[in-house]
Enzyme design. Structure first.
Site: not given
Ligand code: NAP
Length: 504
Positions: A263, A300
């Site tokens: 990720e 994120c």
């Protein structure tokens, strides 16, 4: 309760000191010494993990659910000490650490429930057709089996929910995979106390010691040796594009390549459609500022880009965002390295031709205030690097001339974790024309909200096309994330006694 870390690795049930140490660099409080990880530590942890797989990989779901719930209990038993070391190391406020602890234990318990339900096994059965012409069909059964020992690299910005006992570890342990965690050097003490909780749970249930190991960092060799160890069969990673790509390449270059679930970064664009900006531009601007600066912008899913059609309504949106952002004081960044990367990203955006600075930040050492920039759609389309993530409190408004240019900007995007639409009823047509583009770009498309705050749920997708993640068929948040650590096996004409328990 005050917690002073001893600084050792946890390898196969033993706390192991190192010949060399590195100092932690907390945002407040005292620094502590931690053992530097070595290739020998990696080998020992991976050998124990493989050994553990022969029991843990064939354990019952009830036993694994109990393990996950016991880890959650042990984390709760250390609540105060976890918050103390976590806030010191990361500079995140106490309320955030407490909330994140709840999310971490909730995630562990959710996985316990999930495996007990059994749907994740995706059991299938094609019955034998002995009389089928021209050929008979054999009896076929399928079930998902654990992939083997898993390496986990925790995130710097979620020291609990995406770290030592975070989503990757919970999903892998739920699946039946032993875990070797490479501790994040930004929060080694937090990693240690959470490892202590997992260790206590494992001992209580008498599980094989190789089921869980934590190797502290301080040396990049640890990460590269870990992903290349032949016993490791999959990797869960949350971190930077550069680090993730380097480790992904190592996984692909192994004699036996393995899946690397990275990720990575994302700018999470928001498209603010004309009727929405007319009706509530100022409100959206204020909301954006809040989302952009949450956790010093170190999420994120931070929505770094806002695309809006030029005009007076867009101006009202920008003014409201600027006013709200200018009220946000300095916030502590997670590490010196992240603060340095933020400064250089900010300077890169500021130096791009055609970018106008609306709000200048200060970023002294580890404390940053927000920045706001503006550019045209035309300039954005000509400067692809404006689409690269700057990890921190930085927003860029892209003003486009028309709906057509908005679609062009959308088409030019790289893969994203999220894309957001702000729209009202009158925007339906434009919204509909953007949807086929946005769903090709992102793992999650949302309307009239902000992408920060990722629900841990069955339908959640936290992933997306590269570079948002290295494997866009997967998610790292929610129950579907267990799929990363499973592999389907088909059993043809096997007697019941030889089938896995879940198929009998
Ligand atoms: P990072 O520098 O990539 O570090 C992540 C982990 O990988 C650390 O354990 C690090 O070791 C290790 N590592 C990095 N490069 C390596 C290499 N070349 N070889 C071996 N090991 C390596 O990331 P970060 O600074 O912690 O985090 C910030 C970034 O994470 C941001 O870009 C942000 O967008 C991204 N992020 C993404 C998500 C998401 O869900 N997609 C969530 C949070 C953050 P050390 O401990 O030794 O540094």
């Amino acid at each position: 309760m005050s917690f002073t870390p001893h600084g050792k690795h946890l390898i196969a049930g033993e706390w192991v000191a190192g010949d060399a140490t590195f100092q932690s660099a907390p945002a407040s409080g005292s620094a502590h010494a931690f053992a530097v990880g070595t290739v020998e530590n990696v080998n020992a942890a991976c050998e124990a993990a493989e050994d553990a797989f022969w029991s843990y990989g064939y354990s019952g779901r009830e036993e694994r659910a109990k393990f996950l719930n016991t880890i959650a209990d042990e984390i709760e038993a250390r609540a105060e000490a976890i918050t103390q070391i976590g806030t010191e190391e990361t500079g995140l406020p106490e309320a955030r650490l407490n909330g994140e602890r709840g999310r971490t234990t909730g995630q562990l318990r959710l996985f316990a429930e999930h495996i007990l339900k059994g749907d994740y096994l995706d059991r299938r059965h094609d019955k034998a057709l002995p009389d089928r012409q021209p050929l008979p069909r054999p009896d076929l059964k399928m079930v998902q089996r654990p992939i083997g020992p898993v390496a986990v690299f925790g995130a710097s910005n979620f020291p609990l929910a995406f770290s030592t006992a975070g989503g990757d570890t919970a999903a892998a342990l739920a699946a039946g995979c032993p875990v070797v965690v490479k501790g994040h050097s930004a929060h080694p003490g937090t990693g240690e106390i959470v490892a202590e909780a997992i260790h206590a749970a494992r001992e209580k249930l008498g599980l094989h010691p190789g089921v869980f190991s934590l190797i502290q960092g301080g040396n990049r060799e640890v990460g590269s040796a870990l992903v290349q160890h032949p016993n490791i069969k999959a990797v869960g990673f949350t971190g930077s594009l550069g680090g993730g790509r380097a480790l992904f390449n190592l996984c692909a270059a192994r004699p036996e390549p393995i899946p690397f679930f990275g990720e990575l970064g994302s700018v999470n664009p928001m498209f603010i459609l004309p009727e929405a900006v007319k009706a509530r531009g100022a409100e959206i601007g204020k909301g954006w500022a809040g989302s952009l600066t949450m956790g010093a912008g170190q999420f994120c899913t931070n929505p770094g880009i806002a695309v809006v059609i030029e005009g007076s309504d867009a101006d009202a949106f920008v003014s409201a965002a600027k006013a709200a952002l200018s009220e946000v004081g300095p916030q502590t960044m997670l590490t010196d390295g992240i603060a340095e990367a933020f400064r250089s990203g900010r300077d890169r955006v500021a130096a791009t031709a055609g970018v106008q600075e609306l709000l200048t930040s200060t970023c002294d050492l580890r404390n940053a205030t927000p920045n706001l920039y503006e550019t045209t759609g035309e300039n954005w389309l000509a400067n692809h690097e404006l689409g690269e993530e700057v990890f921190g409190p930085l927003g860029l408004v892209v003003t486009v001339k028309s709906a057509d240019e908005m679609r062009k900007v959308a088409k030019s995007l790289q893969g994203q974790l999220t894309c957001t639409l702000h729209l009202d009823q009158g925007d339906a047509e434009l919204g509909k024309s953007l949807m086929p583009i946005l769903e090709r770009k992102a793992g999650r498309v949302l309307a009239n909200g902000f992408p920060t705050g990722v629900e841990v749920a069955d339908s959640m997708v936290h992933g997306g096309p590269y570079p948002a993640s290295t494997n866009f068929g997967a998610t790292s948040v929610g129950t579907l994330s267990i799929r990363r650590f499973l592999r389907p096996v088909c059993y043809q004409a096997l007697p019941d006694a030889l089938l896995p328990t879940d198929l009998q």
